[in-house]
Design an enzyme around this catalytic site. Sequence first.
Site: not given
Length: 328
Positions: A10, A12, A193, A272
């Site tokens: 996961h 980005h 989330e 991120d």
Amino acid sequence: MKSMPKIELHLHLEGAAPPAFIRGLAQEKHMDLSGLFNPDGSYRFTDFWDFLKVYEAATSTLQTPEDYRRLTLAVLEESAANGVVYSETFLSPDFCGGRDVGAWKEYLHAIRDAADQAERQMGITLRGIITCIRHFGPDKARETAVCAAETAGDWITGFGIAGDEKVLQPKDFLWAFDCAREAGLRITAHAGEWGGPESVRAALHDLNPERIGHGVRAIEDLALVDELAERGTVLEVCPGSNVALGIWPTFRAHPIGKLFDRGVKVTVSTDDPPFFHTTMAREYDMLSDAFDWDDSVFATLNRTALDAAFCDTDTRSKIAKRLEAANA
């Protein structure tokens, strides 16, 4: 924990851009993005929705396939330095050619070229998951799905959805997911989330994903937790991201430990990383401190991640050998 081989599912791509890299691109293009950064050079944002705005503003510097080639190398260099041997990254044709299939293919070629170089030079393997952006709406998601279907194969292996969970519902994007599934792409979806356990249940039942990005708010509904365990749905958990955004105050308070103990298949990722001041090595260190997890637990998490990876059998076998060699 830095040297332990790690699998990340996961990540980005734009969200992994080092702030210095984005500032450098902005200077090259004579763009003033000074408001995006703190005095220490880190990204500046106040909450998740402000983070989305800063993310998209930072991404505005990435305007050509060459920009994405350079970005991919910078991101993979950082990942490899933290022990990552296999990574899957979310890619959005929204940012790479405005969802035009021809333009998207040019961006993808540049990203793959960088990934191939990184594999040769750094020993890290990358695969791509195309994501539509939830708050951009279902019509744009259809265009994104067409881009995904046109480039599905051994490298673009998955399809998902990211963005603001409080906008629209998973069922609004069924056309896009059906299109991607028909093209042979495997399915993941961000949920749980900000939307709470009900968003996990909606994604689970409407989109039938193999994996859920985050999914951690499921802990608020133990019947849902048990369903996730029974179905074998894999959660792409990003503890440092959740703590940085204030969903939980500390790693020790984070539910990944409870989810793991109740039999849910959990994995660890950074989401991120420069935005949330984290790395894969830091995630491991913080989880080890919070839950007294030893190398055997992390080996289990990595095995779960490898089993859940959206890659072909040959790639999986190659990565498995690297994990086995490290654990021997």
